[in-house]
Enzyme design. Sequence first.
Site, PDB file in Angstrom:
ATOM      1  CD  GLN A  72      -3.038  -0.250  -0.134  1.00 59.81           C
ATOM      2  OE1 GLN A  72      -3.163   0.875  -0.584  1.00 59.81           O
ATOM      3  NE2 GLN A  72      -4.087  -1.269  -0.536  1.00 59.81           N
ATOM      4  CB  SER A  73       4.230   1.933  -1.435  1.00 59.94           C
ATOM      5  OG  SER A  73       5.068   3.141  -1.824  1.00 59.94           O
ATOM      6  CG  ASN A  74       0.612   6.437   1.330  1.00 58.67           C
ATOM      7  OD1 ASN A  74      -0.490   6.289   0.848  1.00 58.67           O
ATOM      8  ND2 ASN A  74       1.149   6.349   2.278  1.00 58.67           N
TER       9      ASN A  74
END
Length: 343
Positions: free
Chosen positions: A79-81
């Site tokens: 879920q890396s921004n």
Amino acid sequence: MHPISIDAIAPPRLDLARTPTPLEFLTHTSREMGVDIYVKRDDYTGMELSGNKIRKLEYIMADALASGADTVVTCGGAQSNHARATAIAAAKLGLDCRLILRTADPAAPPAPDGNILLNYMAGAQIVWITPEEYRHREDIFQREETLLRQQGRNPYSIPEGASNALGAWGYIRAMEELAGDIAQLPEGLERRTTIVVATGSGGTTAGLILGTRLLDLNARIAAVNVCDDRDYFLEAIGSICETAIATYGLNISFDRERDIDIVDGYVGRGYALSRPEEMSLIIDTARREGLFLDPVYTGKAFYGMIQELKRDPRCFGERIIFIHTGGLFGLFPQANEMVPLMS
Ligand SMILES: Cc1ncc(COP(=O)(O)O)c(C=O)c1O
């Protein structure tokens, strides 16, 4: 106000972030804690292209274009921004994007929720790898670069979190913006300010520290780590600062032990894993302040800040600026953990 202009000494950048972002007073929490708490709304640097990463990507994407790249490659957690911001910035700039993302079982990748959905929508190609492979991600970067070159592409690799000396300029520049914000507050720049920020790959904190020293500001940068520990971040942040000082000939003194201030002890269950008390504070803050924090970074940092203030209401001095670094899309995949806490 201060003697130097950051734009005059910084490398070239693109205009991708909606800046300056607002500074807001946090009424209820300030009253309850007995200290002035402001929030720098870097979650407002954009909508889909939002959060702290976009300030760093202004410099890194400028460099990618200048190098003639047609594809950017980067990495992160599922879920890396940062991965999502890179995918969207690439789409805006007409570049292809390849994301190397970590997941327990690459054969059964996570559902297209939150940031992952936006990555797919932006046309990014995702390469899923295991946590073990992620530990040796330099090899995977090399493999992907070689594959892209064989296909006649010109790749440009961006490290985790866009956290390198070039990306740090995003928060050196943000520090200049913050100095302008602080100047407008009662007692302005005279009064000492503690800036509280979440630290994950270290680049944001490195930029804030460098900016504080370059602009000679009366500020303490207190970084709440959301993974690893103090020693890890002395090395990660220290090496970004030292590389930036050497690469750009910055005329400042820097000492890891003196200048890096890590508020350790709030990693909780581990990176991207939340405790019910953290989730409850996120819900309370949404209800009492209309401020939405994310579970992975800002929720943990805010929780750490509040716990420290409960222990000693003056531990951060009389004025705090909490940087909201974004990450809201990371809330949605954790809805199931949150809903039971809301009744
Ligand atoms: C929302 C959010 N806040 C804070 C951070 C931490 O920033 P940095 O990686 O520069 O330490 C990140 C990324 O890691 C992030 O996505």
